[in-house]
Design a protein around this motif. Structure first.
Motif, PDB file in Angstrom:
ATOM      1  N   PHE A  96      21.892  -4.853 -15.712  1.00  0.00           N
ATOM      2  CA  PHE A  96      21.489  -4.355 -14.400  1.00  0.00           C
ATOM      3  C   PHE A  96      21.278  -5.544 -13.474  1.00  0.00           C
ATOM      4  O   PHE A  96      20.973  -6.653 -13.914  1.00  0.00           O
ATOM      5  N   TYR A  97      21.429  -5.288 -12.177  1.00  0.00           N
ATOM      6  CA  TYR A  97      21.079  -6.300 -11.191  1.00  0.00           C
ATOM      7  C   TYR A  97      19.558  -6.328 -11.067  1.00  0.00           C
ATOM      8  O   TYR A  97      18.927  -5.311 -10.757  1.00  0.00           O
ATOM      9  N   ARG A  98      18.982  -7.501 -11.323  1.00  0.00           N
ATOM     10  CA  ARG A  98      17.532  -7.644 -11.288  1.00  0.00           C
ATOM     11  C   ARG A  98      17.171  -9.000 -10.684  1.00  0.00           C
ATOM     12  O   ARG A  98      18.002  -9.898 -10.589  1.00  0.00           O
ATOM     13  N   ASP A  99      15.894  -9.131 -10.341  1.00  0.00           N
ATOM     14  CA  ASP A  99      15.367 -10.437  -9.979  1.00  0.00           C
ATOM     15  C   ASP A  99      15.338 -11.314 -11.226  1.00  0.00           C
ATOM     16  O   ASP A  99      15.272 -10.803 -12.354  1.00  0.00           O
ATOM     17  N   ARG A 100      15.407 -12.641 -11.035  1.00  0.00           N
ATOM     18  CA  ARG A 100      15.401 -13.528 -12.188  1.00  0.00           C
ATOM     19  C   ARG A 100      14.130 -13.313 -13.021  1.00  0.00           C
ATOM     20  O   ARG A 100      13.068 -12.961 -12.509  1.00  0.00           O
ATOM     21  N   ASN A 128      22.204 -12.468 -18.333  1.00  0.00           N
ATOM     22  CA  ASN A 128      22.777 -11.157 -18.623  1.00  0.00           C
ATOM     23  C   ASN A 128      24.232 -11.111 -18.138  1.00  0.00           C
ATOM     24  O   ASN A 128      24.708 -12.054 -17.502  1.00  0.00           O
ATOM     25  N   PRO A 129      24.968 -10.059 -18.437  1.00  0.00           N
ATOM     26  CA  PRO A 129      26.407 -10.042 -18.095  1.00  0.00           C
ATOM     27  C   PRO A 129      26.723 -10.118 -16.615  1.00  0.00           C
ATOM     28  O   PRO A 129      27.873 -10.355 -16.246  1.00  0.00           O
ATOM     29  N   PHE A 130      25.743  -9.932 -15.731  1.00  0.00           N
ATOM     30  CA  PHE A 130      25.970 -10.080 -14.296  1.00  0.00           C
ATOM     31  C   PHE A 130      25.587 -11.465 -13.792  1.00  0.00           C
ATOM     32  O   PHE A 130      25.697 -11.739 -12.593  1.00  0.00           O
ATOM     33  N   MET A 609      18.080   4.334 -24.404  1.00  0.00           N
ATOM     34  CA  MET A 609      19.378   4.035 -23.834  1.00  0.00           C
ATOM     35  C   MET A 609      19.201   3.003 -22.734  1.00  0.00           C
ATOM     36  O   MET A 609      18.084   2.636 -22.377  1.00  0.00           O
ATOM     37  N   ALA A 610      20.306   2.531 -22.201  1.00  0.00           N
ATOM     38  CA  ALA A 610      20.261   1.479 -21.195  1.00  0.00           C
ATOM     39  C   ALA A 610      19.436   1.919 -19.998  1.00  0.00           C
ATOM     40  O   ALA A 610      19.603   3.013 -19.474  1.00  0.00           O
ATOM     41  N   GLY A 611      18.504   1.048 -19.586  1.00  0.00           N
ATOM     42  CA  GLY A 611      17.740   1.290 -18.377  1.00  0.00           C
ATOM     43  C   GLY A 611      16.564   2.215 -18.514  1.00  0.00           C
ATOM     44  O   GLY A 611      15.976   2.610 -17.506  1.00  0.00           O
ATOM     45  N   ILE A 612      16.173   2.556 -19.735  1.00  0.00           N
ATOM     46  CA  ILE A 612      15.026   3.450 -19.936  1.00  0.00           C
ATOM     47  C   ILE A 612      14.063   2.808 -20.926  1.00  0.00           C
ATOM     48  O   ILE A 612      14.451   2.426 -22.030  1.00  0.00           O
ATOM     49  N   ASN A 642       9.638   2.756 -17.339  1.00  0.00           N
ATOM     50  CA  ASN A 642      10.546   1.961 -16.517  1.00  0.00           C
ATOM     51  C   ASN A 642      11.904   2.648 -16.539  1.00  0.00           C
ATOM     52  O   ASN A 642      12.469   2.897 -17.614  1.00  0.00           O
ATOM     53  N   LEU A 643      12.415   2.962 -15.357  1.00  0.00           N
ATOM     54  CA  LEU A 643      13.642   3.743 -15.257  1.00  0.00           C
ATOM     55  C   LEU A 643      14.597   3.091 -14.263  1.00  0.00           C
ATOM     56  O   LEU A 643      14.213   2.797 -13.124  1.00  0.00           O
ATOM     57  N   ASN A 644      15.827   2.852 -14.689  1.00  0.00           N
ATOM     58  CA  ASN A 644      16.874   2.349 -13.807  1.00  0.00           C
ATOM     59  C   ASN A 644      17.795   3.485 -13.412  1.00  0.00           C
ATOM     60  O   ASN A 644      18.278   4.230 -14.275  1.00  0.00           O
TER      61      ASN A 644
END
Length: 764
Positions: A96-100, A128-130, A609-612, A642-644
């Motif tokens: 995910f795109y996040r702050d460092r 991360n991959p981004f 799962m991813a983002g949860i 925490n939810l993306n």
């Protein structure tokens, strides 16, 4: 023909991974790779190739289910590292795109570097991959990680049909290392974190779980023979502006707003005198918190709350100041005009020191069962010094000295500590420290004015007179650690007169003995679980007069399961001394009560799962009602979610609920809600809304002293952030705060402000 065969053989050698060549020589290549996450530069064909194929957690040295290869070389100014991370199901990649420093739960690749090869600390760089960066410093002495440390380095990542690729460039100026000629030796580990049903730690090395020192097991790499750093000066001017409005609210009436506008320039300078010695200086710094701290409840708690340091001047090489006890807690320094810090590590000698002033004097006043923070509007001078000698990887010792003074107030602390590991399984730790303190009459008078406690008791307990101005404390610890079990024992003692005003030690006038152990089970891929642990300990504490403060036994069982689940069950039985909420020590005459507390708790977390992420802590106990010195029934609940939503939007929700009953009636109920909504535009910028709401209801009829039946507060903050790097940043935002008590019918704002901060790093 022979020449062609020789060239082909050389090319074959260059293409082979390090495991095949059995060499750890980092090649020197003049060319700098383009950091774009594509790994298509020809220079990578000449780099050292390292396979990351060994699962080291939660299993011990099992074959990785995915293939990963790292590439590394240096050009005398930077380390270049690339990762080709294969994935049979790229659509399952968690990114995910996040702050460092906020993507630790994503798919990650990275490197750990022990730049001095002394097994004392290691830099950690993960991506991360981004291309979102995570960095920290792992400290072997304190068994902790400083996640607030930030270096300036470059990274990029891309996801493709085979997995993802990451490239990074780490300028050597980011690292501290020995300024020797010729080849330099550093210990390194190349890693990949693969979070799916389990979160696998995949490494380039084997890791023995029986040895708790992971840095000690990292293989050595040689190279950097031409590594040279220039003066490496970073000049960072800052500009801070804010417009603030505050007002007093007394007896249900709001007084007129008081407006204040302020624009302040500042300057930070960082000079790497040598690769292993750094000088930091700051003039008129902005040491304010940009982002709001996480909300904490302190309704039935007699000890001061702890908040971590987040300010760059203090964070740089902050691990150099670490010892077994927290004698240097820099958040005690709130508003300095200047600061100077010198840190270095050379041939096993680590030294660090800083000097600052402060416009205010914040001091933790400790007791044997509680503490409080005192803040005086008076200037102070502050100094901290630290020296550590690493004799070898098994033995090190250190010296610490701190001084705080203001007018006729003064506090000095001196400490000696040591760490000895005769075997990989045994650990001895020792720390001795003493303090010399003088509180002036103004200081004591302020304590009387700011506390509900009896003033005579406050003076007799908290005043440090000429007769007892000096205090001594010590800490002893032993651990024996095997793969499946660990045993430990510790003893510590602190005189009533001990004061560590530069640090965060909230309890004095006690001696405490602890012993305990744990047993671990390791699952296999055939089990539904992968790790389980039983833990138990027993401790007993007395004050200087021999009065029992606490006797406790606790045990818990935890297990890691599918969907990255973690479950922890625990029980605790404790006898403890009662204490009014506004006191910090047992009264001199020992007139107090002994209570028996029992509690049970459960903690669960899940990343299905991813983002949860979902977590829940539950506890039910009978606890001392500190405000009324009696036993009550306490219920505690804390859910976290925490939810993306998509790759850019994140919701973080945390709620804390406490409820206490005593003598058949309610005492209080407390709710604290912390919500943070973030939209991350890219890896450099985000917009975040933070809302912290507190609601405390008390039953005045069930209290000894008069209390408000209602207290509510609401804080909000809207923050925009753009970070080119950790030191070139722009912040702009709005925040406000309001509260309600029995005199008010609704929440009334008493503070609101607009703020802006800009800083730019010139690297020379």
């Amino acid at each position: 023909m022979l020449k062609a065969v020789t060239c082909s053989f050389a090319a074959l050698l260059l293409s082979m991974p390090v495991s095949a060549l059995n060499t750890n020589q980092i090649p020197f290549i003049q060319q700098a790779a383009k950091i774009d996450g594509l790994i298509d530069d020809n220079v990578w064909h000449q780099a050292l190739k390292i396979d990351i194929n060994n699962v080291t957690w939660p299993y011990e040295n099992e074959k990785s289910p995915v293939k990963t290869r790292a590439y590394i070389y240096e050009n005398g100014q930077s380390l270049f590292v690339a990762y080709d991370a294969k994935d049979p199901n790229p659509n399952l990649i968690r990114a995910f795109y996040r702050d460092r420093d906020r993507a630790w739960e994503d798919d990650l690749v990275g490197i750990k570097i022990d730049s001095f090869n002394n097994a004392q600390s290691a830099y950690q760089f993960f991506i991360n991959p981004f291309g979102v960066q995570q960095d920290s410093i792992e400290n072997e002495l304190t068994k902790s990680e400083n996640g607030s440390w930030n270096g300036i380095w470059d990274s990029a990542g891309t996801i493709n049909e085979d997995g993802f690729i990451v490239e990074i460039e780490i300028p050597l100026r980011v690292l501290n290392f020995s300024n020797s000629t010729g080849n330099k030796t550093m210990a390194m580990e190349f890693l990949r974190f693969f979070p799916r049903n389990e979160r696998l730690r995949i490494s380039s090395m084997t890791l023995q779980h029986a040895n708790p020192c992971w840095i000690c097991q990292m293989p050595k790499y040689q190279g950097l023979a031409k590594a040279k750093q220039s003066s490496d000066i970073a000049i960072i001017p800052t500009l801070v502006g804010n417009s603030q409005e505050t007002r007093d609210i007394e007896q249900g009436k709001a007084k007129p707003w008081q407006k204040e506008h302020n624009i302040e320039p500042g300057l930070d300078i960082k000079w790497a005198i040598t690769p292993d010695t750094t000088l930091n200086a700051t003039l008129n710094p902005d040491f304010s918190q940009v982002e709001a701290d996480t909300g904490q409840l302190s309704v039935n708690n007699s000890f001061s709350l702890f908040f971590p340091e987040k300010r760059a001047f203090f964070l740089d090489n902050s691990d150099y100041f670490s010892s077994h006890l927290n004698l240097i807690h820099t958040r005690n320094i709130s508003a300095p005009d200047y600061g100077v810090k010198l840190t270095g590590n050379k041939s096993g000698h680590t030294f660090a020191g800083f000097i600052t002033n402060d416009e205010r004097l914040n001091v933790v006043i400790p007791g044997n069962l509680g503490s409080r923070v005192v803040s005086l509007e008076r200037k102070s001078e502050n100094m901290a010094l630290r020296y550590r000698r690493d004799v070898n990887k098994a033995f090190s010792f250190g010296l610490t000295s701190t001084t705080r003074q203001s007018e006729t107030y003064k506090n000095q602390v001196a400490s000696f500590d040591a760490k000895y590991k005769p075997t990989k399984s045994d650990l001895f730790e020792l720390q001795l420290f003493g303090s010399d303190t003088q509180y002036d009459q103004q200081f004591v008078d302020y304590l009387c004015d700011s506390t509900l406690a009896n003033c005579d008791l406050t003076e007799s307990v908290l005043r440090v007179t000429d007769d007892d101005a000096r205090g001594v404390g010590y800490y002893l610890n032993y651990e024996h650690n095997q793969k499946h079990w660990k045993a430990f024992s510790s003893y510590q003692s602190r005189d009533a007169a001990v004061r560590t005003d530069m640090g965060f030690i909230t309890q004095v006038d006690f001696n405490k003995f602890v012993f305990g152990g744990e047993y671990r089970w390791y699952g296999t891929e055939q089990n539904w679980w992968n790790r389980a642990k039983w833990y138990g300990d027993w401790d007993i504490s007395h004050n200087e007069n021999g009065e029992l403060l606490e006797k406790e036994v606790q045990t818990n069982f935890s297990i890691n399961g599918p969907l990255q689940s973690f479950i922890d069950f625990g029980v605790e039985h404790r006898k403890r001394t009662g204490l009014r909420h506004d006191e910090t020590r047992i009264a001199i005459d020992g007139n107090t009560s002994l209570f028996t507390e029992n509690s049970q708790w459960t903690y669960l977390e899940l990343k299905p799962m991813a983002g949860i992420f979902a977590g829940l802590k539950l506890s039910k106990s009978n606890r001392v009602d500190l405000a009324n010195n009696r036993l009550g029934d306490l219920t505690f609940v804390r859910p976290v979610i925490n939810l993306n939503i998509g790759k850019h939007f994140e919701l973080r929700f945390r709620h804390t609920y406490e409820k206490m009953n005593a003598e058949g009636a309610d005492v209080y109920s407390a709710n604290l809600t912390d919500v943070r909504l973030t939209y991350q535009f890219n890896i450099n910028s985000y917009l975040r809304l933070a809302i912290v709401n507190t609601n405390i209801s008390r039953n005045p009829n069930n209290y000894i002293n008069e209390v408000d039946a209602t207290y509510k507060s609401l804080s909000t903050q809207l923050l925009y952030s753009y970070k080119l790097n950790p030191q070139t940043v722009f912040f702009a935002g709005y925040s406000d705060h309001g509260f309600q008590d029995d005199d008010l019918s609704k929440i009334i704002k008493d503070d609101k402000r607009i703020f802006m901060k800009f800083s730019y790093a010139w690297l020379m």
